[in-house]
Design a protein around this motif. Structure first.
Motif, PDB file in Angstrom:
ATOM      1  N   PRO A  40       0.821  -1.202   0.000  1.00 38.36           N
ATOM      2  CA  PRO A  40       0.000   0.000   0.000  1.00 38.36           C
ATOM      3  C   PRO A  40       0.861   1.262   0.000  1.00 38.36           C
ATOM      4  CG  PRO A  40      -0.139  -1.135   2.123  1.00 38.36           C
ATOM      5  CD  PRO A  40       0.717  -1.963   1.236  1.00 38.36           C
ATOM      6  N   SER A  41       0.282   2.355  -0.467  1.00 41.15           N
ATOM      7  CA  SER A  41       1.012   3.620  -0.477  1.00 41.15           C
ATOM      8  C   SER A  41       1.098   4.172   0.945  1.00 41.15           C
ATOM      9  CB  SER A  41       0.321   4.629  -1.395  1.00 41.15           C
ATOM     10  OG  SER A  41      -0.952   4.956  -0.894  1.00 41.15           O
ATOM     11  N   CYS A  42       2.112   5.010   1.168  1.00 38.44           N
ATOM     12  CA  CYS A  42       2.283   5.607   2.492  1.00 38.44           C
ATOM     13  C   CYS A  42       2.778   7.042   2.357  1.00 38.44           C
ATOM     14  CB  CYS A  42       3.265   4.797   3.338  1.00 38.44           C
ATOM     15  SG  CYS A  42       4.934   4.715   2.672  1.00 38.44           S
ATOM     16  N   ALA A  43       2.653   7.785   3.447  1.00 38.89           N
ATOM     17  CA  ALA A  43       3.137   9.167   3.476  1.00 38.89           C
ATOM     18  C   ALA A  43       3.468   9.548   4.916  1.00 38.89           C
ATOM     19  CB  ALA A  43       2.081  10.111   2.912  1.00 38.89           C
ATOM     20  N   ILE A  44       4.388  10.510   5.045  1.00 39.05           N
ATOM     21  CA  ILE A  44       4.746  11.072   6.355  1.00 39.05           C
ATOM     22  C   ILE A  44       4.648  12.586   6.261  1.00 39.05           C
ATOM     23  CG2 ILE A  44       6.548  11.374   8.102  1.00 39.05           C
ATOM     24  CD1 ILE A  44       7.759   8.717   7.214  1.00 39.05           C
ATOM     25  N   GLU A  45       4.004  13.181   7.256  1.00 41.57           N
ATOM     26  CA  GLU A  45       3.941  14.638   7.384  1.00 41.57           C
ATOM     27  C   GLU A  45       4.599  15.035   8.698  1.00 41.57           C
ATOM     28  OE1 GLU A  45      -0.013  16.205   7.320  1.00 41.57           O
ATOM     29  OE2 GLU A  45      -0.346  15.655   5.232  1.00 41.57           O
ATOM     30  N   VAL A  46       5.343  16.137   8.668  1.00 41.48           N
ATOM     31  CA  VAL A  46       5.917  16.710   9.882  1.00 41.48           C
ATOM     32  C   VAL A  46       5.409  18.135   9.987  1.00 41.48           C
ATOM     33  CG1 VAL A  46       8.032  17.400  11.068  1.00 41.48           C
ATOM     34  CG2 VAL A  46       7.969  15.248   9.802  1.00 41.48           C
ATOM     35  N   ASP A  47       4.712  18.429  11.068  1.00 42.36           N
ATOM     36  CA  ASP A  47       4.133  19.756  11.305  1.00 42.36           C
ATOM     37  C   ASP A  47       3.300  20.218  10.115  1.00 42.36           C
ATOM     38  OD1 ASP A  47       5.368  19.831  13.813  1.00 42.36           O
ATOM     39  OD2 ASP A  47       7.189  20.719  12.986  1.00 42.36           O
ATOM     40  N   GLY A  48       2.525  19.284   9.532  1.00 43.19           N
ATOM     41  CA  GLY A  48       1.620  19.618   8.435  1.00 43.19           C
ATOM     42  C   GLY A  48       2.252  19.644   7.061  1.00 43.19           C
ATOM     43  N   LYS A  49       3.557  19.417   6.947  1.00 39.52           N
ATOM     44  CA  LYS A  49       4.245  19.430   5.655  1.00 39.52           C
ATOM     45  C   LYS A  49       4.652  18.006   5.285  1.00 39.52           C
ATOM     46  CE  LYS A  49       8.426  21.039   3.396  1.00 39.52           C
ATOM     47  NZ  LYS A  49       9.767  21.579   3.606  1.00 39.52           N
ATOM     48  N   GLN A  50       4.264  17.570   4.081  1.00 34.07           N
ATOM     49  CA  GLN A  50       4.625  16.224   3.646  1.00 34.07           C
ATOM     50  C   GLN A  50       6.125  16.161   3.377  1.00 34.07           C
ATOM     51  OE1 GLN A  50       1.953  14.071   1.084  1.00 34.07           O
ATOM     52  NE2 GLN A  50       3.682  13.342  -0.130  1.00 34.07           N
ATOM     53  N   VAL A  51       6.806  15.158   4.015  1.00 35.03           N
ATOM     54  CA  VAL A  51       8.258  15.031   3.884  1.00 35.03           C
ATOM     55  C   VAL A  51       8.675  13.778   3.120  1.00 35.03           C
ATOM     56  CG1 VAL A  51       8.783  16.444   5.910  1.00 35.03           C
ATOM     57  CG2 VAL A  51       8.460  13.970   6.179  1.00 35.03           C
ATOM     58  N   ASP A  52       7.768  12.801   2.977  1.00 30.12           N
ATOM     59  CA  ASP A  52       8.065  11.615   2.177  1.00 30.12           C
ATOM     60  C   ASP A  52       6.767  10.925   1.806  1.00 30.12           C
ATOM     61  OD1 ASP A  52       9.644   9.800   0.770  1.00 30.12           O
ATOM     62  OD2 ASP A  52       9.927   8.480   2.486  1.00 30.12           O
ATOM     63  N   GLU A  53       6.789  10.259   0.644  1.00 25.79           N
ATOM     64  CA  GLU A  53       5.659   9.441   0.222  1.00 25.79           C
ATOM     65  C   GLU A  53       6.164   8.336  -0.680  1.00 25.79           C
ATOM     66  OE1 GLU A  53       2.699  11.012  -2.491  1.00 25.79           O
ATOM     67  OE2 GLU A  53       4.135  12.481  -3.232  1.00 25.79           O
ATOM     68  N   ASN A  54       5.400   7.255  -0.718  1.00 20.44           N
ATOM     69  CA  ASN A  54       5.715   6.119  -1.571  1.00 20.44           C
ATOM     70  C   ASN A  54       4.395   5.677  -2.189  1.00 20.44           C
ATOM     71  OD1 ASN A  54       6.300   3.645  -2.718  1.00 20.44           O
ATOM     72  ND2 ASN A  54       7.521   2.920  -1.000  1.00 20.44           N
ATOM     73  N   PRO A  55       4.313   5.627  -3.523  1.00 21.96           N
ATOM     74  CA  PRO A  55       3.046   5.271  -4.165  1.00 21.96           C
ATOM     75  C   PRO A  55       2.653   3.807  -3.989  1.00 21.96           C
ATOM     76  CG  PRO A  55       4.777   5.486  -5.804  1.00 21.96           C
ATOM     77  CD  PRO A  55       5.359   5.917  -4.488  1.00 21.96           C
ATOM     78  N   GLY A  56       3.520   3.009  -3.396  1.00 21.24           N
ATOM     79  CA  GLY A  56       3.189   1.599  -3.175  1.00 21.24           C
ATOM     80  C   GLY A  56       3.410   0.780  -4.421  1.00 21.24           C
ATOM     81  N   GLY A  57       2.630  -0.268  -4.563  1.00 18.51           N
ATOM     82  CA  GLY A  57       2.803  -1.164  -5.708  1.00 18.51           C
ATOM     83  C   GLY A  57       3.766  -2.278  -5.373  1.00 18.51           C
ATOM     84  N   GLU A  58       4.833  -2.394  -6.141  1.00 15.71           N
ATOM     85  CA  GLU A  58       5.798  -3.471  -5.937  1.00 15.71           C
ATOM     86  C   GLU A  58       6.910  -3.094  -4.968  1.00 15.71           C
ATOM     87  OE1 GLU A  58       7.190  -4.933  -9.679  1.00 15.71           O
ATOM     88  OE2 GLU A  58       5.169  -5.241 -10.441  1.00 15.71           O
ATOM     89  N   SER A  59       6.993  -1.822  -4.570  1.00 15.49           N
ATOM     90  CA  SER A  59       8.077  -1.367  -3.699  1.00 15.49           C
ATOM     91  C   SER A  59       7.732  -1.572  -2.225  1.00 15.49           C
ATOM     92  CB  SER A  59       8.355   0.123  -3.938  1.00 15.49           C
ATOM     93  OG  SER A  59       9.274   0.614  -3.002  1.00 15.49           O
ATOM     94  N   SER A  60       8.661  -2.190  -1.495  1.00 16.30           N
ATOM     95  CA  SER A  60       8.429  -2.449  -0.074  1.00 16.30           C
ATOM     96  C   SER A  60       9.219  -1.501   0.824  1.00 16.30           C
ATOM     97  CB  SER A  60       8.826  -3.894   0.253  1.00 16.30           C
ATOM     98  OG  SER A  60      10.220  -4.052   0.043  1.00 16.30           O
ATOM     99  N   GLN A  61       9.751  -0.419   0.260  1.00 14.77           N
ATOM    100  CA  GLN A  61      10.620   0.448   1.051  1.00 14.77           C
ATOM    101  C   GLN A  61       9.882   1.280   2.087  1.00 14.77           C
ATOM    102  OE1 GLN A  61      12.438   2.781  -2.024  1.00 14.77           O
ATOM    103  NE2 GLN A  61      11.015   4.450  -1.756  1.00 14.77           N
ATOM    104  N   GLY A  62       8.588   1.456   1.947  1.00 16.28           N
ATOM    105  CA  GLY A  62       7.848   2.275   2.903  1.00 16.28           C
ATOM    106  C   GLY A  62       8.233   3.734   2.779  1.00 16.28           C
ATOM    107  N   CYS A  63       8.058   4.469   3.850  1.00 16.67           N
ATOM    108  CA  CYS A  63       8.409   5.888   3.891  1.00 16.67           C
ATOM    109  C   CYS A  63       9.313   6.135   5.084  1.00 16.67           C
ATOM    110  CB  CYS A  63       7.153   6.741   4.035  1.00 16.67           C
ATOM    111  SG  CYS A  63       6.033   6.643   2.623  1.00 16.67           S
ATOM    112  N   LYS A  64      10.313   7.003   4.900  1.00 17.73           N
ATOM    113  CA  LYS A  64      11.212   7.319   6.009  1.00 17.73           C
ATOM    114  C   LYS A  64      11.698   8.753   5.881  1.00 17.73           C
ATOM    115  CE  LYS A  64      15.170   5.306   3.664  1.00 17.73           C
ATOM    116  NZ  LYS A  64      16.218   4.314   3.705  1.00 17.73           N
ATOM    117  N   TYR A  65      12.134   9.297   7.021  1.00 11.53           N
ATOM    118  CA  TYR A  65      12.605  10.686   7.058  1.00 11.53           C
ATOM    119  C   TYR A  65      13.441  10.865   8.317  1.00 11.53           C
ATOM    120  CZ  TYR A  65      12.382  15.796   7.236  1.00 11.53           C
ATOM    121  OH  TYR A  65      12.689  17.121   7.283  1.00 11.53           O
ATOM    122  N   THR A  66      14.495  11.663   8.205  1.00  6.55           N
ATOM    123  CA  THR A  66      15.300  11.993   9.380  1.00  6.55           C
ATOM    124  C   THR A  66      14.836  13.355   9.881  1.00  6.55           C
ATOM    125  OG1 THR A  66      17.173  10.721   8.551  1.00  6.55           O
ATOM    126  CG2 THR A  66      17.626  12.320  10.301  1.00  6.55           C
TER     127      THR A  66
END
Length: 146
Positions: A116-142
């Motif tokens: 499934p697709s995923c996303a991360i927001e920090v203080d209301g601002k999107q910092v990473d997203e992954n459209p999903g599909g065949e990729s298993s990397q997920g979403c990450k941010y430092t």
């Protein structure tokens, strides 16, 4: 002869030990202070708290690993959303803290497994997203201090 050598060795040891505590050349100003006390301590600034929102879209049920300071693992129905507060302090302000969300695959409409697709927001601002599909990397941010 043995006494002479032993006596000379003791005298040399005493001279060497006395030499290690010699004058530092600062007129005695550093006397009684350790080397660590002479160095200024690093000031990182006040702690910062950030609002972190993780989101996983899709349908079905997925196992989701996520971290916002602490690691978590749960099984959830999709779509899924989680909000957490992350407080950075000390060295974390500069080095940062790893935040992530990693959903496991779900059965797609055609019967195959997809991520499934995923996303991360920090203080209301999107910092990473992954459209999903065949990729298993997920979403990450430092997350670092401002």
């Amino acid at each position: 002869m043995r006494r002479t050598i032993t006596g000379a060795a003791l005298i040399m040891a005493g001279i060497l030990l006395t030499g290690c505590g010699g004058d530092s050349g600062d007129g005695g100003k550093s006397e009684g202070k350790s080397a660590s006390a002479a160095k200024p301590k690093k000031k990182w600034g006040p702690p910062e708290t950030h609002k972190v929102t993780f989101e996983v879209k899709g349908t079905g049920s997925s196992q989701i690993g996520w971290a916002a300071g602490d690691n978590h693992f749960e099984t959830a129905d999709l779509p899924w959303k989680k909000t957490a507060q992350v407080t950075l302090q000390g060295a974390e302000l500069k080095a940062g803290v790893q935040i992530y969300v990693t959903p496991q695959s779900v059965k797609g409409a055609d019967g195959t497994f997809v991520f499934p697709s995923c996303a991360i927001e920090v203080d209301g601002k999107q910092v990473d997203e992954n459209p999903g599909g065949e990729s298993s990397q997920g979403c990450k941010y430092t997350l670092r201090g401002s």
